[in-house]
Write a protein that holds these residues in place. Structure first.
Motif, PDB file in Angstrom:
ATOM      1  N   GLU A  14       0.836  -1.206   0.000  1.00 32.68           N
ATOM      2  CA  GLU A  14       0.000   0.000   0.000  1.00 32.68           C
ATOM      3  C   GLU A  14       0.867   1.251   0.000  1.00 32.68           C
ATOM      4  O   GLU A  14       0.566   2.227  -0.698  1.00 32.68           O
ATOM      5  CB  GLU A  14      -0.948  -0.008   1.206  1.00 32.68           C
ATOM      6  N   HIS A  44      -6.123  -2.659  -3.404  1.00 37.57           N
ATOM      7  CA  HIS A  44      -5.117  -2.141  -2.464  1.00 37.57           C
ATOM      8  C   HIS A  44      -5.432  -0.697  -2.083  1.00 37.57           C
ATOM      9  O   HIS A  44      -5.326  -0.324  -0.917  1.00 37.57           O
ATOM     10  CB  HIS A  44      -3.711  -2.185  -3.089  1.00 37.57           C
ATOM     11  N   LEU A  48      -6.223   0.954   1.538  1.00 35.48           N
ATOM     12  CA  LEU A  48      -5.412   2.067   2.019  1.00 35.48           C
ATOM     13  C   LEU A  48      -6.301   3.251   2.418  1.00 35.48           C
ATOM     14  O   LEU A  48      -6.123   3.833   3.487  1.00 35.48           O
ATOM     15  CB  LEU A  48      -4.420   2.494   0.928  1.00 35.48           C
TER      16      LEU A  48
END
Length: 70
Positions: A14, A44, A48
């Motif tokens: 990330e 991802h 995040l």
């Protein structure tokens, strides 16, 4: 794996994506650079954003800088 709370630590992957966003790359370019599918990049990034409690890449960068992740 323990559940990610709002401020769960971003994974190395990330953080890698975050630095690529900072360089101005779009999701397609990130996917190509990392040999990932676009879907994986988006997954991802959504993880995040959840950890940083933000809705988009601009906010993610601002928050990451304030948390000294970048």
């Amino acid at each position: 794996a323990e559940p990610a709370d709002t401020y769960g630590s971003p994974t190395p992957r990330e953080l890698e994506l975050l630095s690529m966003i900072e360089q101005g790359l779009d999701n397609t370019q990130i996917a190509e650079n990392l040999s990932l599918s676009l879907r994986t990049v988006k997954w991802h990034l959504s993880n995040l954003y959840a950890k940083l409690d933000v809705k988009n890449r601009t906010s993610a960068l601002a928050k990451a800088r304030s948390l000294q992740l970048l």
